[in-house]
Design an enzyme around this catalytic site. Structure first.
Site, PDB file in Angstrom:
ATOM      1  N   VAL A 163       0.941  -1.409  -0.002  1.00 22.71           N
ATOM      2  CA  VAL A 163       0.108   0.048  -0.022  1.00 22.71           C
ATOM      3  C   VAL A 163       0.871   1.448   0.144  1.00 22.71           C
ATOM      4  O   VAL A 163       0.809   2.016  -0.739  1.00 22.71           O
ATOM      5  CB  VAL A 163      -0.872   0.000   1.150  1.00 22.71           C
ATOM      6  N   ASP A 164       1.924   1.157   0.546  1.00 23.12           N
ATOM      7  CA  ASP A 164       2.848   2.460   0.814  1.00 23.12           C
ATOM      8  C   ASP A 164       3.583   2.587  -0.666  1.00 23.12           C
ATOM      9  O   ASP A 164       3.465   3.774  -1.035  1.00 23.12           O
ATOM     10  CB  ASP A 164       3.938   2.304   1.778  1.00 23.12           C
ATOM     11  N   LEU A 165       4.114   1.509  -1.262  1.00 21.00           N
ATOM     12  CA  LEU A 165       4.536   1.471  -2.394  1.00 21.00           C
ATOM     13  C   LEU A 165       3.626   2.192  -3.594  1.00 21.00           C
ATOM     14  O   LEU A 165       3.965   2.945  -4.218  1.00 21.00           O
ATOM     15  CB  LEU A 165       5.355   0.271  -3.001  1.00 21.00           C
TER      16      LEU A 165
ATOM     17  N   GLY B   2       2.936   5.479  -3.101  1.00 21.83           N
ATOM     18  CA  GLY B   2       4.095   6.390  -3.649  1.00 21.83           C
ATOM     19  C   GLY B   2       4.172   6.479  -5.246  1.00 21.83           C
ATOM     20  O   GLY B   2       4.258   7.801  -5.805  1.00 21.83           O
TER      21      GLY B   2
END
Length: 405
Positions: free
Chosen positions: A175-177, A180
């Protein structure tokens, strides 16, 4: 696998980015921009980006977690709780194209530097991008979000895990990636639009939104059949055979996406009788009779070398590959050829997955120590050595020699 200096300044050369982000989603975004030539000035708080301490492993005091997403940036540090630091930021924004931040909603406004409050009027061409947990509005607007929490709340864990097992977090911070990536895409869209209108705008990508958008095909399936999806291990809910299978050596992942590939697969394994079997004639039949098909395939695969059969199937046009550990991935000839692991002195990292023929991206500078570029950035902004010394003495700005956190 050493990497040579980049022969071209990059597709984003001339774009100046002020990066106030920490942890992963924001830094991953700004590293993408830096890889492709943008000048990225990363401004950390006095305590530093907390991922500098997210280890072991460490190199020279910085964790691999930080090193992995903070190359191609100039590292400086300011204390924005002090008015002088905020005025300093305004000076840096005078010739900046993009501001990227992931502060909790309301923080910049409290400091008098919110987009609608101040930045939009003062810097009309500025693109202000925000990475947030849940977005700035809605019932959960402004709340803090972390990858694993959003994996659970956005439904990703509900479809990840073994059949009949408990929900499972994905082994990477997907999810973070993805957030980004979405932020970088939004910034590039805004830059293109600014070329037409001459105006900047506010860009927001949230972990929650990105997590929900990753739910394909489960969300699409549910919206059509209203059946709550469950966990299927490595199997695909819409395709068969599409799963991880043991072999005599290494597991392989077989991804047969259409009837033509299925026929090629059966011929390659010498099981042509399964092509005409009415239980497996079309994909919808194979999905309905998944367990029966697996029971027939597994004894055949048990006698084969995973590496050899995967290479043969790929050559014949059937998607298949061995399930590799990281040492094997790094040593794989395709990884080496595509320069997906790069080295620069003591620095090692993943290569850029975005390949441009005329304006290639890549490593232009290695991740810097806390406050390494503070003096250089301030000097370029017009501050004298004496003024910089005073900012450091007043605890407004921080340099490497002041001691990393």
């Amino acid at each position: 696998m050493s990497t040579a200096p980049q022969p071209h300044p990059g597709a984003l050369a001339g774009i100046r980015v002020i990066d106030l982000t920490r942890v992963l989603g924001g830094p991953y975004c700004t590293q993408i921009l830096g890889d492709h030539g943008a000048e990225v000035i990363k401004i950390e708080p006095p305590t530093g980006d907390e991922t500098r301490g997210w280890g072991p492993p460490f190199r020279d005091g910085d964790a691999s977690y930080f090193i992995g997403v903070n190359r191609n940036k100039q590292a400086m540090a300011l204390d924005f709780t002090k008015p002088q630091a905020r005025e300093l930021l305004f000076r840096l924004l005078e010739d900046a194209d993009v501001l990227v931040e992931n502060f909790k909603a309301g923080t910049l406004e409290r400091w008098g530097i919110g987009y609608e409050q101040t930045l939009r009027a003062r810097f009309p061409k500025l693109i202000h991008a925000r990475v947030s947990g849940f977005g700035s509005d809605g019932p959960l607007g402004g709340r803090v979000g972390y990858d694993a929490v959003i994996q659970g709340m956005a439904g990703l864990m509900s479809v990840n895990g073994e059949r009949g097992g408990a929900p499972l977090r994905l082994g990477i911070p997907i999810v973070d990636l993805a957030t980004g990536l979405n932020t970088a895409i939004g910034i590039l869209m805004a830059l293109i639009e600014r070329g037409k209108s001459g105006l900047g705008q506010f860009v927001e990508a949230s972990l929650f939104d990105s997590g929900v958008a990753l739910l394909h095909p489960h969300l699409a399936n549910y919206l059509l059949n209203h059946k709550t999806p469950g966990r299927t291990g490595s199997a695909h809910p819409n395709i068969s055979p599409y799963d991880c299978f043991p072999t005599k050596t290494v597991p392989i992942f077989l991804a047969v996406g259409n009837d033509r590939q299925y026929a090629l697969f059966c011929k390659s394994l010498g099981i042509e009788a399964l092509i005409a079997d009415p239980r497996f004639a079309a994909n919808r039949d194979r999905v309905a009779n998944r367990d029966a098909l697996t029971a027939l395939l597994q004894p055949v695969l048990d006698e084969l070398d995973g590496h050899a059969i995967a290479e043969r199937l790929l050559a014949e046009g059937v998607p298949c590959g061995p399930v590799l550990d990281l040492p094997d991935v790094i040593a794989h000839p395709q990884t080496i050829h595509r320069e997906m692991v790069v080295h620069d002195g003591e620095y090692s990292g993943f290569g850029t997955p975005i390949k441009l023929s005329r304006t290639p991206g890549g490593v232009r500078s290695v991740p810097q120590k806390f406050g390494h570029a503070t003096r250089a950035v301030l000097g370029k902004a017009g501050y004298t050595d004496a003024e910089i010394d005073q900012l450091v003495a007043d605890g407004v700005a921080f340099t490497t020699r002041d001691g990393a956190p």
